[in-house]
Design a protein around this motif. Structure first.
Motif, PDB file in Angstrom:
ATOM      1  N   ARG A 136      13.603  10.490   4.829  1.00 43.07           N
ATOM      2  CA  ARG A 136      12.411  10.391   5.664  1.00 43.07           C
ATOM      3  C   ARG A 136      11.683   9.091   5.363  1.00 43.07           C
ATOM      4  NH1 ARG A 136      14.349  14.589   7.313  1.00 43.07           N
ATOM      5  NH2 ARG A 136      13.341  16.578   7.687  1.00 43.07           N
ATOM      6  N   THR A 137      11.079   8.500   6.409  1.00 42.03           N
ATOM      7  CA  THR A 137      10.114   7.440   6.191  1.00 42.03           C
ATOM      8  C   THR A 137       8.738   8.080   6.300  1.00 42.03           C
ATOM      9  OG1 THR A 137      10.069   6.822   8.535  1.00 42.03           O
ATOM     10  CG2 THR A 137      11.575   5.589   7.089  1.00 42.03           C
ATOM     11  N   TYR A 138       7.778   7.473   5.630  1.00 46.31           N
ATOM     12  CA  TYR A 138       6.419   8.013   5.634  1.00 46.31           C
ATOM     13  C   TYR A 138       5.452   6.848   5.656  1.00 46.31           C
ATOM     14  CZ  TYR A 138       2.500  11.047   4.440  1.00 46.31           C
ATOM     15  OH  TYR A 138       1.328  11.743   4.463  1.00 46.31           O
ATOM     16  N   ASP A 139       4.486   6.891   6.572  1.00 48.98           N
ATOM     17  CA  ASP A 139       3.473   5.846   6.711  1.00 48.98           C
ATOM     18  C   ASP A 139       2.233   6.302   5.955  1.00 48.98           C
ATOM     19  OD1 ASP A 139       1.630   3.947   7.448  1.00 48.98           O
ATOM     20  OD2 ASP A 139       2.112   4.042   9.592  1.00 48.98           O
ATOM     21  N   LEU A 140       1.992   5.696   4.815  1.00 47.62           N
ATOM     22  CA  LEU A 140       0.867   6.089   3.976  1.00 47.62           C
ATOM     23  C   LEU A 140      -0.481   5.791   4.628  1.00 47.62           C
ATOM     24  CD1 LEU A 140       0.518   7.373   1.148  1.00 47.62           C
ATOM     25  CD2 LEU A 140       0.039   5.069   0.321  1.00 47.62           C
ATOM     26  N   LYS A 141      -0.514   4.858   5.563  1.00 47.98           N
ATOM     27  CA  LYS A 141      -1.781   4.514   6.218  1.00 47.98           C
ATOM     28  C   LYS A 141      -2.388   5.724   6.923  1.00 47.98           C
ATOM     29  CE  LYS A 141      -0.288   1.078   8.691  1.00 47.98           C
ATOM     30  NZ  LYS A 141       1.127   1.155   8.407  1.00 47.98           N
ATOM     31  N   ARG A 142      -1.572   6.666   7.377  1.00 48.73           N
ATOM     32  CA  ARG A 142      -2.099   7.806   8.121  1.00 48.73           C
ATOM     33  C   ARG A 142      -2.978   8.711   7.271  1.00 48.73           C
ATOM     34  NH1 ARG A 142      -0.133  12.437   9.132  1.00 48.73           N
ATOM     35  NH2 ARG A 142       1.249  13.418   7.669  1.00 48.73           N
ATOM     36  N   ILE A 143      -2.813   8.678   5.947  1.00 48.44           N
ATOM     37  CA  ILE A 143      -3.677   9.504   5.097  1.00 48.44           C
ATOM     38  C   ILE A 143      -4.604   8.675   4.214  1.00 48.44           C
ATOM     39  CG2 ILE A 143      -2.122  11.483   5.088  1.00 48.44           C
ATOM     40  CD1 ILE A 143      -1.340  10.654   2.221  1.00 48.44           C
ATOM     41  N   ALA A 144      -4.350   7.370   4.098  1.00 47.37           N
ATOM     42  CA  ALA A 144      -5.148   6.523   3.204  1.00 47.37           C
ATOM     43  C   ALA A 144      -6.616   6.471   3.614  1.00 47.37           C
ATOM     44  CB  ALA A 144      -4.560   5.118   3.139  1.00 47.37           C
ATOM     45  N   GLU A 145      -6.885   6.505   4.909  1.00 49.62           N
ATOM     46  CA  GLU A 145      -8.266   6.437   5.374  1.00 49.62           C
ATOM     47  C   GLU A 145      -9.079   7.646   4.952  1.00 49.62           C
ATOM     48  OE1 GLU A 145      -8.184   5.739   9.561  1.00 49.62           O
ATOM     49  OE2 GLU A 145      -6.965   3.933   9.342  1.00 49.62           O
ATOM     50  N   SER A 146      -8.473   8.809   4.951  1.00 50.30           N
ATOM     51  CA  SER A 146      -9.210  10.033   4.631  1.00 50.30           C
ATOM     52  C   SER A 146      -9.094  10.455   3.162  1.00 50.30           C
ATOM     53  CB  SER A 146      -8.746  11.178   5.531  1.00 50.30           C
ATOM     54  OG  SER A 146      -7.365  11.392   5.361  1.00 50.30           O
ATOM     55  N   HIS A 147      -8.227   9.801   2.400  1.00 52.44           N
ATOM     56  CA  HIS A 147      -8.037  10.132   0.984  1.00 52.44           C
ATOM     57  C   HIS A 147      -8.260   8.878   0.139  1.00 52.44           C
ATOM     58  CE1 HIS A 147      -5.918  13.438   2.968  1.00 52.44           C
ATOM     59  NE2 HIS A 147      -6.184  14.138   1.883  1.00 52.44           N
ATOM     60  N   PRO A 148      -9.397   8.787  -0.532  1.00 54.31           N
ATOM     61  CA  PRO A 148      -9.729   7.568  -1.293  1.00 54.31           C
ATOM     62  C   PRO A 148      -8.710   7.210  -2.372  1.00 54.31           C
ATOM     63  CG  PRO A 148     -11.549   9.160  -1.348  1.00 54.31           C
ATOM     64  CD  PRO A 148     -10.439   9.791  -0.593  1.00 54.31           C
ATOM     65  N   ASN A 149      -7.977   8.174  -2.914  1.00 55.19           N
ATOM     66  CA  ASN A 149      -6.997   7.878  -3.963  1.00 55.19           C
ATOM     67  C   ASN A 149      -5.914   6.918  -3.499  1.00 55.19           C
ATOM     68  OD1 ASN A 149      -8.385   9.690  -5.506  1.00 55.19           O
ATOM     69  ND2 ASN A 149      -6.809  11.264  -5.492  1.00 55.19           N
ATOM     70  N   TYR A 150      -5.674   6.861  -2.206  1.00 53.72           N
ATOM     71  CA  TYR A 150      -4.600   6.031  -1.682  1.00 53.72           C
ATOM     72  C   TYR A 150      -5.073   4.648  -1.236  1.00 53.72           C
ATOM     73  CZ  TYR A 150      -2.121  10.451  -1.724  1.00 53.72           C
ATOM     74  OH  TYR A 150      -1.554  11.634  -2.117  1.00 53.72           O
ATOM     75  N   ARG A 151      -6.378   4.432  -1.172  1.00 52.79           N
ATOM     76  CA  ARG A 151      -6.895   3.141  -0.690  1.00 52.79           C
ATOM     77  C   ARG A 151      -6.487   1.985  -1.591  1.00 52.79           C
ATOM     78  NH1 ARG A 151     -12.517   5.669   0.753  1.00 52.79           N
ATOM     79  NH2 ARG A 151     -11.908   6.728   2.663  1.00 52.79           N
ATOM     80  N   SER A 152      -6.408   2.216  -2.894  1.00 53.70           N
ATOM     81  CA  SER A 152      -6.031   1.133  -3.809  1.00 53.70           C
ATOM     82  C   SER A 152      -4.589   0.677  -3.588  1.00 53.70           C
ATOM     83  CB  SER A 152      -6.238   1.560  -5.256  1.00 53.70           C
ATOM     84  OG  SER A 152      -5.385   2.645  -5.569  1.00 53.70           O
ATOM     85  N   LEU A 153      -3.812   1.484  -2.881  1.00 55.37           N
ATOM     86  CA  LEU A 153      -2.424   1.120  -2.618  1.00 55.37           C
ATOM     87  C   LEU A 153      -2.289   0.060  -1.528  1.00 55.37           C
ATOM     88  CD1 LEU A 153      -0.827   4.653  -2.962  1.00 55.37           C
ATOM     89  CD2 LEU A 153      -0.762   2.776  -4.613  1.00 55.37           C
ATOM     90  N   ASP A 154      -3.436  -0.423  -1.016  1.00 56.52           N
ATOM     91  CA  ASP A 154      -3.418  -1.576  -0.105  1.00 56.52           C
ATOM     92  C   ASP A 154      -2.853  -2.806  -0.812  1.00 56.52           C
ATOM     93  OD1 ASP A 154      -4.446  -0.304   2.097  1.00 56.52           O
ATOM     94  OD2 ASP A 154      -6.513  -0.936   1.736  1.00 56.52           O
ATOM     95  N   ASP A 155      -2.996  -2.839  -2.126  1.00 57.87           N
ATOM     96  CA  ASP A 155      -2.457  -3.930  -2.950  1.00 57.87           C
ATOM     97  C   ASP A 155      -0.934  -3.798  -2.955  1.00 57.87           C
ATOM     98  OD1 ASP A 155      -1.235  -4.942  -5.445  1.00 57.87           O
ATOM     99  OD2 ASP A 155      -3.280  -5.570  -5.916  1.00 57.87           O
ATOM    100  N   ASP A 156      -0.254  -4.795  -2.402  1.00 58.54           N
ATOM    101  CA  ASP A 156       1.211  -4.725  -2.280  1.00 58.54           C
ATOM    102  C   ASP A 156       1.909  -4.542  -3.618  1.00 58.54           C
ATOM    103  OD1 ASP A 156       1.244  -4.868   0.474  1.00 58.54           O
ATOM    104  OD2 ASP A 156       1.603  -7.032   0.525  1.00 58.54           O
ATOM    105  N   SER A 157       1.449  -5.223  -4.658  1.00 56.28           N
ATOM    106  CA  SER A 157       2.138  -5.091  -5.946  1.00 56.28           C
ATOM    107  C   SER A 157       1.995  -3.668  -6.482  1.00 56.28           C
ATOM    108  CB  SER A 157       1.635  -6.117  -6.959  1.00 56.28           C
ATOM    109  OG  SER A 157       0.278  -5.902  -7.258  1.00 56.28           O
TER     110      SER A 157
END
Length: 143
Positions: free
Chosen positions: A26-47
Protein backbone atom coordinates in the motif's frame (compact mmCIF):
# COMPACT_ATOMS: atom_id res chain seq x y z
CA UNK A 1 -7.02 -10.57 9.95
CA UNK A 2 -4.20 -8.48 11.41
CA UNK A 3 -1.82 -7.07 8.81
CA UNK A 4 1.92 -7.00 9.54
CA UNK A 5 4.40 -4.80 7.70
CA UNK A 6 7.58 -6.50 6.50
CA UNK A 7 9.21 -3.36 5.08
CA UNK A 8 8.40 0.30 4.44
CA UNK A 9 10.07 3.10 2.51
CA UNK A 10 9.57 6.84 2.17
CA UNK A 11 8.38 8.23 -1.14
CA UNK A 12 8.25 11.83 -2.38
CA UNK A 13 5.80 14.41 -1.08
CA UNK A 14 5.22 12.82 2.37
CA UNK A 15 4.02 9.52 0.97
CA UNK A 16 5.23 6.07 1.94
CA UNK A 17 4.98 2.54 0.64
CA UNK A 18 4.50 -0.42 2.95
CA UNK A 19 4.85 -4.09 2.09
CA UNK A 20 2.77 -6.53 4.13
CA UNK A 21 3.37 -10.10 5.20
CA UNK A 22 0.33 -11.28 3.23
CA UNK A 23 1.98 -10.10 -0.01
CA UNK A 24 -0.05 -6.88 -0.32
CA UNK A 25 1.48 -3.44 -0.61
CA UNK A 26 0.00 0.00 0.00
CA UNK A 27 0.99 3.61 -0.51
CA UNK A 28 -0.11 6.09 2.12
CA UNK A 29 -0.22 9.89 1.93
CA UNK A 30 0.68 11.20 5.37
CA UNK A 31 -0.52 14.70 4.47
CA UNK A 32 -4.13 13.53 4.82
CA UNK A 33 -3.73 13.13 8.58
CA UNK A 34 -0.86 15.54 9.33
CA UNK A 35 -3.17 18.56 9.42
CA UNK A 36 -5.41 17.11 12.11
CA UNK A 37 -2.69 15.29 14.11
CA UNK A 38 0.09 17.55 15.44
CA UNK A 39 2.46 14.60 16.01
CA UNK A 40 2.90 14.27 12.26
CA UNK A 41 3.54 17.95 11.45
CA UNK A 42 7.25 17.68 12.27
CA UNK A 43 7.52 15.10 9.49
CA UNK A 44 7.39 17.99 6.99
CA UNK A 45 11.18 17.90 7.40
CA UNK A 46 12.35 15.60 4.60
CA UNK A 47 15.33 14.23 6.53
CA UNK A 48 13.05 13.28 9.44
CA UNK A 49 10.38 11.84 7.13
CA UNK A 50 13.05 9.78 5.36
CA UNK A 51 13.95 8.10 8.67
CA UNK A 52 10.79 6.02 8.16
CA UNK A 53 11.13 2.28 8.76
CA UNK A 54 9.00 -0.70 9.70
CA UNK A 55 8.56 -0.96 13.45
CA UNK A 56 9.57 -3.99 15.47
CA UNK A 57 7.11 -6.81 14.97
CA UNK A 58 5.58 -5.22 11.87
CA UNK A 59 2.73 -3.52 13.73
CA UNK A 60 3.37 -0.17 12.05
CA UNK A 61 5.98 2.27 10.82
CA UNK A 62 8.12 4.54 12.96
CA UNK A 63 10.24 7.66 12.56
CA UNK A 64 13.23 8.98 14.49
CA UNK A 65 11.05 11.50 16.36
CA UNK A 66 9.04 8.62 17.91
CA UNK A 67 6.04 9.25 15.66
CA UNK A 68 4.39 6.06 14.47
CA UNK A 69 1.54 4.92 12.26
CA UNK A 70 -0.24 1.59 12.62
CA UNK A 71 -0.14 -1.14 10.02
CA UNK A 72 -3.94 -1.30 10.10
CA UNK A 73 -4.25 2.42 9.28
CA UNK A 74 -1.93 2.02 6.30
CA UNK A 75 -3.56 -1.21 5.10
CA UNK A 76 -7.17 -0.03 5.46
CA UNK A 77 -6.76 3.58 4.32
CA UNK A 78 -3.79 3.36 1.97
CA UNK A 79 -3.94 2.81 -1.75
CA UNK A 80 -3.22 -0.70 -3.06
CA UNK A 81 -0.12 -1.00 -5.21
CA UNK A 82 -0.19 -3.58 -7.96
CA UNK A 83 3.13 -5.31 -8.45
CA UNK A 84 4.12 -8.49 -10.28
CA UNK A 85 4.76 -10.02 -6.86
CA UNK A 86 1.30 -9.51 -5.37
CA UNK A 87 -0.16 -12.73 -4.10
CA UNK A 88 3.19 -14.53 -3.89
CA UNK A 89 4.56 -15.94 -0.64
CA UNK A 90 7.60 -17.95 0.29
CA UNK A 91 6.54 -21.31 1.70
CA UNK A 92 7.70 -20.46 5.24
CA UNK A 93 5.52 -17.35 5.37
CA UNK A 94 2.58 -19.20 3.80
CA UNK A 95 2.93 -21.93 6.45
CA UNK A 96 2.87 -19.27 9.17
CA UNK A 97 -0.22 -17.55 7.71
CA UNK A 98 -2.17 -20.78 7.23
CA UNK A 99 -0.91 -22.46 10.43
CA UNK A 100 0.25 -25.51 8.51
CA UNK A 101 3.58 -27.26 8.38
CA UNK A 102 5.83 -26.08 5.58
CA UNK A 103 6.29 -29.77 4.67
CA UNK A 104 2.56 -29.96 3.85
CA UNK A 105 2.99 -27.17 1.30
CA UNK A 106 6.05 -28.81 -0.21
CA UNK A 107 4.10 -32.07 -0.38
CA UNK A 108 1.30 -30.29 -2.25
CA UNK A 109 3.89 -29.04 -4.74
CA UNK A 110 5.59 -32.40 -5.22
CA UNK A 111 2.30 -34.32 -5.51
CA UNK A 112 1.02 -31.98 -8.22
CA UNK A 113 -1.81 -30.43 -6.18
CA UNK A 114 0.05 -27.15 -6.80
CA UNK A 115 0.90 -26.76 -10.47
CA UNK A 116 4.59 -25.98 -10.89
CA UNK A 117 4.99 -22.77 -12.84
CA UNK A 118 1.56 -21.33 -12.04
CA UNK A 119 0.74 -22.20 -8.40
CA UNK A 120 4.34 -22.61 -7.24
CA UNK A 121 7.76 -21.76 -8.60
CA UNK A 122 11.27 -22.52 -7.42
CA UNK A 123 13.58 -19.49 -7.19
CA UNK A 124 17.07 -20.73 -6.38
CA UNK A 125 16.44 -23.02 -3.43
CA UNK A 126 13.21 -21.29 -2.26
CA UNK A 127 9.71 -22.28 -3.32
CA UNK A 128 7.21 -19.45 -3.78
CA UNK A 129 3.47 -20.17 -3.84
CA UNK A 130 0.43 -18.15 -4.78
CA UNK A 131 -2.15 -17.06 -2.24
CA UNK A 132 -4.84 -18.45 -4.56
CA UNK A 133 -3.26 -21.93 -4.49
CA UNK A 134 -2.95 -21.80 -0.70
CA UNK A 135 -6.61 -20.83 -0.35
CA UNK A 136 -7.68 -23.57 -2.76
CA UNK A 137 -5.66 -26.25 -0.94
CA UNK A 138 -5.84 -25.13 2.70
CA UNK A 139 -8.81 -22.72 2.89
CA UNK A 140 -8.59 -19.12 4.15
CA UNK A 141 -5.49 -17.94 5.96
CA UNK A 142 -5.61 -18.01 9.76
CA UNK A 143 -3.94 -14.63 10.41
Amino acid sequence: MFHLITSAYPLADQCLVAFFADGASRTYDLKRIAESHPNYRSLDDDSLFNSLRAGRGGYGVIWDNDADLSAEEIYCNGNPVNTPFDGLLVTKRAADLWLVDEADILSAIESGRFAKGSDACLFGSQWVVTVAAMEREFGPASE
